[in-house]
Design a protein around this motif. Structure first.
Motif, PDB file in Angstrom:
ATOM      1  N   UNK A  83       0.831  -1.201   0.000  1.00 31.97           N
ATOM      2  CA  UNK A  83       0.000   0.000   0.000  1.00 31.97           C
ATOM      3  C   UNK A  83       0.872   1.260   0.000  1.00 31.97           C
ATOM      4  N   UNK A  84       1.919   1.254   0.857  1.00 29.98           N
ATOM      5  CA  UNK A  84       2.796   2.427   0.943  1.00 29.98           C
ATOM      6  C   UNK A  84       3.506   2.657  -0.392  1.00 29.98           C
ATOM      7  N   UNK A  85       3.946   1.553  -1.033  1.00 27.12           N
ATOM      8  CA  UNK A  85       4.636   1.696  -2.326  1.00 27.12           C
ATOM      9  C   UNK A  85       3.668   2.206  -3.383  1.00 27.12           C
ATOM     10  N   UNK A  86       2.432   1.683  -3.366  1.00 26.81           N
ATOM     11  CA  UNK A  86       1.438   2.102  -4.362  1.00 26.81           C
ATOM     12  C   UNK A  86       1.122   3.592  -4.184  1.00 26.81           C
ATOM     13  N   UNK A  87       1.071   4.043  -2.923  1.00 30.54           N
ATOM     14  CA  UNK A  87       0.795   5.465  -2.693  1.00 30.54           C
ATOM     15  C   UNK A  87       1.892   6.333  -3.294  1.00 30.54           C
ATOM     16  N   UNK A  88       3.120   5.823  -3.287  1.00 31.61           N
ATOM     17  CA  UNK A  88       4.255   6.601  -3.808  1.00 31.61           C
ATOM     18  C   UNK A  88       4.122   6.917  -5.285  1.00 31.61           C
ATOM     19  N   UNK A  89       3.228   6.212  -5.991  1.00 31.76           N
ATOM     20  CA  UNK A  89       3.026   6.495  -7.417  1.00 31.76           C
ATOM     21  C   UNK A  89       2.067   7.658  -7.631  1.00 31.76           C
ATOM     22  N   UNK A  90       1.528   8.208  -6.528  1.00 36.51           N
ATOM     23  CA  UNK A  90       0.522   9.267  -6.679  1.00 36.51           C
ATOM     24  C   UNK A  90       1.015  10.572  -6.075  1.00 36.51           C
ATOM     25  N   UNK A  91       0.785  11.657  -6.843  1.00 28.28           N
ATOM     26  CA  UNK A  91       1.227  12.980  -6.392  1.00 28.28           C
ATOM     27  C   UNK A  91       0.032  13.763  -5.856  1.00 28.28           C
ATOM     28  N   UNK A  92       0.179  14.241  -4.624  1.00 31.88           N
ATOM     29  CA  UNK A  92      -0.891  15.032  -4.008  1.00 31.88           C
ATOM     30  C   UNK A  92      -0.400  16.469  -3.846  1.00 31.88           C
TER      31      UNK A  92
END
Ligand code: B12
Length: 213
Positions: A83-92
């Protein structure tokens, strides 16, 4: 660490999967690495279980239950990392709209999202809608978070959302703050939150839904 280890071992011996999971989540929240959790929490607890088994103080079935719980906890660790790695693909991207100087909540949200693994771009206070939209387009923001405290801020948030949607149609929005009038409501692609603690869950949900579309 030793408290967590004791809580985890107690949970294993009680066959209490939920308490074991809570102890490991607490360890992860305390930012212990996977290796630290493995070496300092899970392994010692199993060694202890082994000693009790050798001494005949628990049965082989008790030992099996403890091992099974540990294997589930390892799966939980893997899922958390994924989950943490997948979040890293998204820019907020985070900003307050034009005229809004209150940024404490926004900074808190930035920290929470960064800690959760998201890539965070903090634009800060008082960002005109066109400038926000241009940045969202250029930096390919997936999510835009806005906070609005002053009365009338809701309208400026809606204008900003509209401008960003023109530049970056794929973007989704998480907004909050007391300046949002009641007509700023959650709808597809826009989540209205009351507390900063809701931000990570809201971003997770929007990103997931956007990926499914
Ligand atoms: C610090 C502060 C300032 C600082 C801000 C500094 C900074 N860098 O942020 C300064 C001095 C600049 C300032 C200026 C002003 N302020 Co002021 N300020 C405050 C104060 C004391 C704290 C605000 C704060 O940080 N709260 C802590 C954060 C964490 O809480 P929050 O913003 O309420 O957010 C919560 C939720 O709304 C939600 N949330 C908020 N945004 C978001 C976004 C997302 C995405 C999510 C998920 C959640 C979320 O999460 C939080 C809870 O978990 C408040 C007092 C108060 N009652 O809030 C007044 C207050 C907000 N200010 C006020 C006023 C009037 C002003 C000024 C007009 C004063 C003046 N005459 O100049 C100016 C206006 C500036 C402007 N144009 O924005 C009024 C607003 C009243 C109103 N709504 O009409 C307040 C309420 C004070 C009061 N009781 O009169 N202020």
């Amino acid at each position: 660490m030793s408290e967590l280890g004791a809580a985890f071992a107690t949970a294993l011996l009680a066959g209490d999967e939920i308490a074991a999971e809570l102890a490991i989540r607490e360890a992860m929240d305390a930012e212990l690495s996977t290796a630290e959790i493995d070496d300092e929490v899970i392994a010692p607890a199993l060694w202890y279980v082994g000693e009790l088994w050798e001494r005949g103080e628990i049965t082989v079935a008790d030992e099996h239950v403890a091992t099974e719980i540990c294997l589930r906890v390892l799966a939980l660790q893997r899922e958390a990392q994924r989950l943490a790695r997948a979040r890293g693909d998204h820019r907020v991207m985070l900003a307050t709209p034009a005229g809004e100087l209150h940024v404490v909540a926004l900074r808190m949200i930035g920290n929470l999202l960064r800690d959760a693994g998201y890539e965070v771009v903090m634009l800060g206070a008082d960002v005109p809608a066109e400038a926000l939209a241009a940045s969202a387009g250029r930096l390919e923001a997936d999510v835009v978070c806005m906070s609005s405290t002053m009365p009338g801020g809701g309208d400026r948030v809606l204008v900003a959302i509209h401008e960003v949607q023109l530049e970056r149609p794929a973007a989704v929005f998480v907004v909050g703050g007391r300046g949002l009038a009641s007509r700023v409501r959650s709808r597809p692609g826009i989540e209205v939150c009351r507390r900063v603690s809701e931000a990570v869950e809201a971003v997770d949900a929007l990103v997931k839904r956007a990926e499914m579309n």
